[in-house]
Write a protein that holds these residues in place. Structure first.
Motif, PDB file in Angstrom:
ATOM      1  N   PRO A 284       0.799  -1.231   0.000  1.00 61.27           N
ATOM      2  CA  PRO A 284       0.000   0.000   0.000  1.00 61.27           C
ATOM      3  C   PRO A 284       0.830   1.278   0.000  1.00 61.27           C
ATOM      4  N   SER A 285       1.927   1.294   0.749  1.00 62.99           N
ATOM      5  CA  SER A 285       2.753   2.493   0.789  1.00 62.99           C
ATOM      6  C   SER A 285       3.336   2.818  -0.583  1.00 62.99           C
ATOM      7  N   VAL A 286       3.711   1.784  -1.331  1.00 62.01           N
ATOM      8  CA  VAL A 286       4.246   1.987  -2.676  1.00 62.01           C
ATOM      9  C   VAL A 286       3.118   2.391  -3.638  1.00 62.01           C
ATOM     10  N   ARG A 287       1.939   1.884  -3.407  1.00 60.16           N
ATOM     11  CA  ARG A 287       0.799   2.257  -4.239  1.00 60.16           C
ATOM     12  C   ARG A 287       0.504   3.752  -4.124  1.00 60.16           C
ATOM     13  N   TYR A 288       0.527   4.273  -2.892  1.00 56.49           N
ATOM     14  CA  TYR A 288       0.316   5.712  -2.712  1.00 56.49           C
ATOM     15  C   TYR A 288       1.382   6.510  -3.469  1.00 56.49           C
ATOM     16  N   ALA A 289       2.630   6.092  -3.342  1.00 57.70           N
ATOM     17  CA  ALA A 289       3.717   6.790  -4.025  1.00 57.70           C
ATOM     18  C   ALA A 289       3.539   6.733  -5.537  1.00 57.70           C
ATOM     19  N   THR A 290       3.075   5.590  -6.036  1.00 58.82           N
ATOM     20  CA  THR A 290       2.881   5.420  -7.474  1.00 58.82           C
ATOM     21  C   THR A 290       1.764   6.317  -7.996  1.00 58.82           C
ATOM     22  N   THR A 291       0.613   6.290  -7.328  1.00 59.03           N
ATOM     23  CA  THR A 291      -0.529   7.064  -7.811  1.00 59.03           C
ATOM     24  C   THR A 291      -0.282   8.566  -7.720  1.00 59.03           C
ATOM     25  N   ILE A 292       0.312   9.013  -6.612  1.00 62.02           N
ATOM     26  CA  ILE A 292       0.618  10.441  -6.482  1.00 62.02           C
ATOM     27  C   ILE A 292       1.676  10.848  -7.496  1.00 62.02           C
ATOM     28  N   GLY A 293       2.687  10.003  -7.665  1.00 61.76           N
ATOM     29  CA  GLY A 293       3.737  10.311  -8.638  1.00 61.76           C
ATOM     30  C   GLY A 293       3.191  10.471 -10.039  1.00 61.76           C
ATOM     31  N   LEU A 294       2.286   9.585 -10.445  1.00 63.65           N
ATOM     32  CA  LEU A 294       1.690   9.692 -11.779  1.00 63.65           C
ATOM     33  C   LEU A 294       0.825  10.935 -11.908  1.00 63.65           C
ATOM     34  N   ALA A 295       0.039  11.242 -10.877  1.00 65.30           N
ATOM     35  CA  ALA A 295      -0.829  12.419 -10.927  1.00 65.30           C
ATOM     36  C   ALA A 295      -0.016  13.704 -11.048  1.00 65.30           C
ATOM     37  N   VAL A 296       1.090  13.768 -10.327  1.00 64.22           N
ATOM     38  CA  VAL A 296       1.918  14.981 -10.340  1.00 64.22           C
ATOM     39  C   VAL A 296       2.734  15.084 -11.625  1.00 64.22           C
ATOM     40  N   ARG A 297       3.258  13.955 -12.122  1.00 61.76           N
ATOM     41  CA  ARG A 297       4.167  13.992 -13.267  1.00 61.76           C
ATOM     42  C   ARG A 297       3.468  14.020 -14.625  1.00 61.76           C
ATOM     43  N   ALA A 298       2.167  13.775 -14.655  1.00 62.38           N
ATOM     44  CA  ALA A 298       1.428  13.857 -15.927  1.00 62.38           C
ATOM     45  C   ALA A 298       1.285  15.326 -16.315  1.00 62.38           C
ATOM     46  N   ASN A 299       2.046  15.755 -17.294  1.00 65.68           N
ATOM     47  CA  ASN A 299       2.093  17.177 -17.641  1.00 65.68           C
ATOM     48  C   ASN A 299       1.213  17.559 -18.818  1.00 65.68           C
ATOM     49  N   ASP A 300       0.628  16.566 -19.486  1.00 66.22           N
ATOM     50  CA  ASP A 300      -0.266  16.880 -20.596  1.00 66.22           C
ATOM     51  C   ASP A 300      -1.399  15.864 -20.622  1.00 66.22           C
ATOM     52  N   ALA A 301      -2.382  16.109 -21.489  1.00 66.02           N
ATOM     53  CA  ALA A 301      -3.568  15.260 -21.532  1.00 66.02           C
ATOM     54  C   ALA A 301      -3.246  13.826 -21.926  1.00 66.02           C
ATOM     55  N   THR A 302      -2.301  13.656 -22.843  1.00 68.18           N
ATOM     56  CA  THR A 302      -1.980  12.310 -23.328  1.00 68.18           C
ATOM     57  C   THR A 302      -1.335  11.459 -22.237  1.00 68.18           C
ATOM     58  N   SER A 303      -0.350  12.017 -21.532  1.00 67.20           N
ATOM     59  CA  SER A 303       0.304  11.250 -20.469  1.00 67.20           C
ATOM     60  C   SER A 303      -0.678  10.961 -19.332  1.00 67.20           C
ATOM     61  N   ALA A 304      -1.572  11.911 -19.043  1.00 64.27           N
ATOM     62  CA  ALA A 304      -2.573  11.689 -18.011  1.00 64.27           C
ATOM     63  C   ALA A 304      -3.529  10.572 -18.428  1.00 64.27           C
ATOM     64  N   TYR A 305      -3.915  10.573 -19.696  1.00 61.70           N
ATOM     65  CA  TYR A 305      -4.804   9.525 -20.205  1.00 61.70           C
ATOM     66  C   TYR A 305      -4.123   8.154 -20.138  1.00 61.70           C
ATOM     67  N   ASN A 306      -2.843   8.100 -20.484  1.00 60.87           N
ATOM     68  CA  ASN A 306      -2.103   6.844 -20.415  1.00 60.87           C
ATOM     69  C   ASN A 306      -2.062   6.305 -18.985  1.00 60.87           C
ATOM     70  N   ALA A 307      -1.823   7.207 -18.031  1.00 60.34           N
ATOM     71  CA  ALA A 307      -1.760   6.785 -16.633  1.00 60.34           C
ATOM     72  C   ALA A 307      -3.124   6.294 -16.157  1.00 60.34           C
ATOM     73  N   PHE A 308      -4.174   7.011 -16.554  1.00 56.35           N
ATOM     74  CA  PHE A 308      -5.524   6.624 -16.146  1.00 56.35           C
ATOM     75  C   PHE A 308      -5.927   5.289 -16.769  1.00 56.35           C
ATOM     76  N   SER A 309      -5.553   5.104 -18.013  1.00 53.21           N
ATOM     77  CA  SER A 309      -5.856   3.849 -18.708  1.00 53.21           C
ATOM     78  C   SER A 309      -5.131   2.688 -18.039  1.00 53.21           C
ATOM     79  N   TRP A 310      -3.874   2.917 -17.660  1.00 50.97           N
ATOM     80  CA  TRP A 310      -3.079   1.850 -17.022  1.00 50.97           C
ATOM     81  C   TRP A 310      -3.686   1.434 -15.688  1.00 50.97           C
ATOM     82  N   ILE A 311      -3.980   2.418 -14.834  1.00 57.95           N
ATOM     83  CA  ILE A 311      -4.446   2.061 -13.494  1.00 57.95           C
ATOM     84  C   ILE A 311      -5.841   1.453 -13.540  1.00 57.95           C
ATOM     85  N   SER A 312      -6.639   1.822 -14.538  1.00 58.09           N
ATOM     86  CA  SER A 312      -7.978   1.234 -14.648  1.00 58.09           C
ATOM     87  C   SER A 312      -7.917  -0.247 -15.004  1.00 58.09           C
TER      88      SER A 312
END
Length: 363
Positions: A284-312
């Motif tokens: 769980p601790s690594v999961r929090y780091a992963t999800t927050i890291g992706l949310a913060v590092r997604a700098n455009d719509a495409t990278s954000a969509y890729n991250a959302f698609s992956w976690i779904s």
């Protein structure tokens, strides 16, 4: 609860009407989160209610920051007076002889025109004599020869005795002139602010895992964790400095141990670039780091969509929802929410999700 139910309390039955009143009292006395406080104050401004308002809460949770943010958002002026640092003559002004009559000349920092918020911070840390002068300002909207302009709100804030602050009792006549709003530290409110304010992702991830350390007053130590001190810690951490001077030794030790987990994070760059073959971490601790890291590092719509698609695809619904809230907030703060929402809405897999969580687009 059904009307026919009569709960037993210490061997006695309580009628429903009494129970309803007790529940109402409980609701009224409950504290607000910073987000709820901001919404309430925002409504006062929207409705132009000229009611003096007192905000109570522990130090370091952002009371004055919220008021300053509202003034900025409403494009009105903001005057922040720390009453504990003023003497009565500082507020009333100085007596000056004019044509044989003594007149009070008010200080330059009091507003004279326009529209804004006159914020009396640390009100109950001011000594009784100072509170007496402030009472005139709050009750009569004037002190000495000075009158508060028509379109200015008079709000105040202070700490409570249980916060171990050096406070004085507020006189009953003064207290009765205020609306009284209680606010407590709340992690979700802080996280929304932190994502928008670019607080370091490791700080956000750590507090997501250990939210009880968001605010932990320690009267025996000069440095202790609070929303304010974690923001300072973020500034120190970004430049590689020890954060103990901001949040204390104990919180720093836990944070330092947590940052070691970043060595076991999945490759976030690959995920943001569209690699959906990477498994979701188990810890769980690594999961929090992963999800927050992706949310913060997604700098455009495409990278954000890729991250959302992956976690779904790799995570359970609760993690997807948690990540979606953070990602939408992050995208909004970066001005990319519209483009990102369009990509998600075009994907058939996410139509059900967007229907159920449409409010995320407006966060």
């Amino acid at each position: 609860m059904e009307l026919s139910v009569f709960p037993k309390v210490i061997g006695k039955t309580r009628p429903y009407s009494e129970l309803k009143i007790c529940n109402l009292k409980s609701q009224i006395s409950n504290s607000m989160t910073p987000t709820a406080l901001k919404a309430y104050l925002n409504s006062i401004l929207d409705k132009n209610l000229q009611i003096s308002t007192m905000i109570w809460g522990p130090p370091g949770i952002g009371k004055s920051s919220i008021v300053a943010q509202l003034a900025k958002e409403h494009k009105i002026d903001f005057v922040d007076l720390r009453l504990s640092q003023l003497a009565p003559t500082d507020l009333r002004g100085l007596p000056v002889a004019e044509d044989g009559i003594s007149k009070w000349y008010p200080p330059e920092f009091l507003p004279r025109s326009g529209k804004g918020i006159l914020f009396l911070d640390e009100l109950n840390m001011a000594p009784p004599a100072m509170q007496g002068v402030a009472q005139q300002l709050i009750l009569d909207r004037r002190v000495g020869s000075y009158t508060v302009p028509e379109y200015w709100y008079v709000w105040a804030a202070g700490n409570r005795k249980e916060d171990r602050a050096a406070v004085f009792d507020m006189p009953s006549p003064l207290a009765n002139r205020f609306l009284h709003l209680q606010v407590e530290a709340d992690f979700d409110s802080f996280k929304a602010y932190a994502l928008a304010s670019k607080v370091h992702e490791q700080i956000i991830a750590f507090l997501s895992f250990r939210p009880s350390l968001l605010h932990k007053l320690d009267a025996q130590q000069p440095a202790w964790p609070s929303p304010r001190s974690w923001v300072m810690a973020s500034q120190l951490h970004k430049v590689g400095l020890d954060i103990a001077p901001a949040v204390g030794v104990e919180a720093t030790a836990e944070f330092s141990a947590y940052t070691q987990l970043y060595q076991s994070l999945p490759d976030l760059v690959r995920i943001l670039n569209g690699d959906d073959k990477i498994p979701f971490p188990q810890e769980p601790s690594v999961r929090y780091a992963t999800t927050i890291g992706l949310a913060v590092r997604a700098n455009d719509a495409t990278s954000a969509y890729n991250a959302f698609s992956w976690i779904s695809q790799v995570a359970t619904a609760e993690w997807v929802q948690l990540f979606a809230v953070d990602l939408f907030r992050s995208m909004r703060s970066k001005g990319k929410i519209g483009a990102f929402a369009q990509l998600v809405q075009k994907d058939e897999r996410f139509k059900g999700f967007m229907k159920d969580f449409q409010e995320l687009v407006s966060l």
